[in-house]
Design an enzyme around this catalytic site. Structure first.
Site, PDB file in Angstrom:
ATOM      1  N   HIS A 149     -12.314  28.569  -2.564  1.00  0.00           N
ATOM      2  CA  HIS A 149     -11.254  28.024  -1.700  1.00  0.00           C
ATOM      3  C   HIS A 149     -10.774  26.672  -2.213  1.00  0.00           C
ATOM      4  O   HIS A 149      -9.566  26.448  -2.366  1.00  0.00           O
ATOM      5  CB  HIS A 149     -11.820  27.898  -0.283  1.00  0.00           C
ATOM      6  CG  HIS A 149     -10.882  27.324   0.735  1.00  0.00           C
ATOM      7  ND1 HIS A 149     -10.249  28.099   1.684  1.00  0.00           N
ATOM      8  CD2 HIS A 149     -10.476  26.053   0.972  1.00  0.00           C
ATOM      9  CE1 HIS A 149      -9.487  27.330   2.445  1.00  0.00           C
ATOM     10  NE2 HIS A 149      -9.614  26.070   2.038  1.00  0.00           N
ATOM     11  N   GLU A 150     -11.709  25.796  -2.491  1.00  0.00           N
ATOM     12  CA  GLU A 150     -11.297  24.448  -2.906  1.00  0.00           C
ATOM     13  C   GLU A 150     -10.694  24.447  -4.309  1.00  0.00           C
ATOM     14  O   GLU A 150      -9.759  23.697  -4.593  1.00  0.00           O
ATOM     15  CB  GLU A 150     -12.469  23.464  -2.802  1.00  0.00           C
ATOM     16  CG  GLU A 150     -13.082  23.344  -1.406  1.00  0.00           C
ATOM     17  CD  GLU A 150     -12.090  23.040  -0.285  1.00  0.00           C
ATOM     18  OE1 GLU A 150     -10.975  22.560  -0.571  1.00  0.00           O
ATOM     19  OE2 GLU A 150     -12.423  23.297   0.880  1.00  0.00           O
ATOM     20  N   HIS A 153      -7.142  25.508  -4.027  1.00  0.00           N
ATOM     21  CA  HIS A 153      -6.258  24.380  -3.682  1.00  0.00           C
ATOM     22  C   HIS A 153      -5.896  23.616  -4.956  1.00  0.00           C
ATOM     23  O   HIS A 153      -4.736  23.291  -5.195  1.00  0.00           O
ATOM     24  CB  HIS A 153      -6.957  23.413  -2.723  1.00  0.00           C
ATOM     25  CG  HIS A 153      -6.951  23.853  -1.289  1.00  0.00           C
ATOM     26  ND1 HIS A 153      -5.885  24.467  -0.687  1.00  0.00           N
ATOM     27  CD2 HIS A 153      -7.896  23.726  -0.321  1.00  0.00           C
ATOM     28  CE1 HIS A 153      -6.168  24.710   0.584  1.00  0.00           C
ATOM     29  NE2 HIS A 153      -7.389  24.269   0.835  1.00  0.00           N
ATOM     30  N   HIS A 159      -3.111  27.124   2.388  1.00  0.00           N
ATOM     31  CA  HIS A 159      -3.768  28.019   3.346  1.00  0.00           C
ATOM     32  C   HIS A 159      -2.841  29.181   3.727  1.00  0.00           C
ATOM     33  O   HIS A 159      -1.624  29.021   3.773  1.00  0.00           O
ATOM     34  CB  HIS A 159      -4.149  27.250   4.610  1.00  0.00           C
ATOM     35  CG  HIS A 159      -5.206  26.237   4.366  1.00  0.00           C
ATOM     36  ND1 HIS A 159      -5.137  24.947   4.807  1.00  0.00           N
ATOM     37  CD2 HIS A 159      -6.381  26.332   3.694  1.00  0.00           C
ATOM     38  CE1 HIS A 159      -6.214  24.289   4.434  1.00  0.00           C
ATOM     39  NE2 HIS A 159      -6.984  25.101   3.742  1.00  0.00           N
ATOM     40  N   TYR A 205      -7.686  30.590   7.449  1.00  0.00           N
ATOM     41  CA  TYR A 205      -8.549  29.937   8.440  1.00  0.00           C
ATOM     42  C   TYR A 205      -9.178  30.987   9.347  1.00  0.00           C
ATOM     43  O   TYR A 205      -8.634  32.074   9.515  1.00  0.00           O
ATOM     44  CB  TYR A 205      -7.698  29.050   9.358  1.00  0.00           C
ATOM     45  CG  TYR A 205      -7.446  27.642   8.910  1.00  0.00           C
ATOM     46  CD1 TYR A 205      -7.624  27.227   7.612  1.00  0.00           C
ATOM     47  CD2 TYR A 205      -6.987  26.718   9.848  1.00  0.00           C
ATOM     48  CE1 TYR A 205      -7.339  25.918   7.258  1.00  0.00           C
ATOM     49  CE2 TYR A 205      -6.705  25.412   9.495  1.00  0.00           C
ATOM     50  CZ  TYR A 205      -6.879  25.020   8.198  1.00  0.00           C
ATOM     51  OH  TYR A 205      -6.596  23.737   7.855  1.00  0.00           O
TER      52      TYR A 205
END
Ligand SMILES: [Zn+2]
Length: 250
Positions: A149-150, A153, A159, A205
């Site tokens: 996930h990071e 980014h 998101h 999310y």
């Protein structure tokens, strides 16, 4: 210049903003510094307009070298070998299905990610100039999905629930969101790369993220009772988006 020195220089520039977002859904902490805009667990310099985020069209992608896109990394020595191995497995997962190669930082690499256990799980959006933090706190962020996930980014992805077309797929229940967290649900002008909204994305999310009352904050229009946001690995769409944005087949 050594990574340590670059790191100190980076710190001294003070454009460091941190959002803590354990397992990217809870315990957000904000530390505001000048020239920074915050989006959930994304730390973003105000000067850059950033899923694929618009910035990917104007320079925040990582450059391709031949068939591969090398993203240099440096992992803080504060992690134990066990912790470091979790991170490494997450980094290496990109090479299984994409042309992204996380490679150890070496002298001469100007742009790189510096992975450290700071206050939560967060990252800058897209490539910055020079070293950029990716925070993976020891207590809460050491999961393959969180590493992915990071890094996503840092590759320029936003998101899922802020996609430009999200209103077709989800309803955001602002009345259930903790006061002050609404910014993490603001729709953005994203390049969705011809891929569908994906509830199984590691960039989605949880349906109760930032809830102030235990009720859902995001509801799927196709099924109001659907629970989502617990992906343990990149979805086929996450992989497809990387390959499209970075033109991996070419
Ligand atoms: Zn995030």
């Amino acid at each position: 210049m050594t990574p340590a020195l670059l790191f100190i220089l980076f710190l001294s520039m003070a454009d460091v903003s941190m959002v803590s977002f354990l397992k990217w859904s809870f315990d957000i902490k904000l530390h505001f510094f000048p020239l920074i805009v915050l989006y959930g667990d994304i730390a973003e310099p105000k000067t850059s307009s950033r899923n694929a985020d618009p910035c990917t069209a104007i320079g925040c992608k990582w450059p391709k070298s031949g068939r591969y896109v090398n993203v240099p990394y440096y992992i803080s020595s504060d992690y134990s070998e066990y912790e470091r191995n979790i991170i490494l497995r997450g980094l290496q997962s990109f090479s299984l299905s994409t042309c992204i190669r996380l490679v150890p930082w070496k002298s001469g690499d100007r742009d790189y990610i510096y992975i450290e256990s700071k206050d939560g799980c967060w990252s800058y959006l897209g490539r910055q100039n020079g070293g950029q933090y990716v925070s993976l706190a020891k207590n809460g962020c050491l999961y393959q999905s969180t590493v992915q996930h990071e890094v996503l980014h840092a590759l320029g992805f936003n998101h899922e629930q802020v996609r430009s077309d999200r209103d077709t797929y989800v309803r955001i229940l602002f009345e259930n969101i903790e006061p002050g967290r609404e910014f993490a649900f603001e729709k953005k002008q994203t390049n969705n790369l011809g891929t569908p909204y994906d509830f199984n994305s590691v960039m989605e999310y949880r349906n109760d993220a930032f809830s102030k009352n235990g009720k859902p904050t995001i509801v799927a229009k196709c099924n109001p009772y659907m629970k989502f946001g617990n992906a343990e690995n990149m979805s086929a769409n996450d992989i497809l988006r990387i390959n499209k944005l970075y033109e991996c087949s070419e």
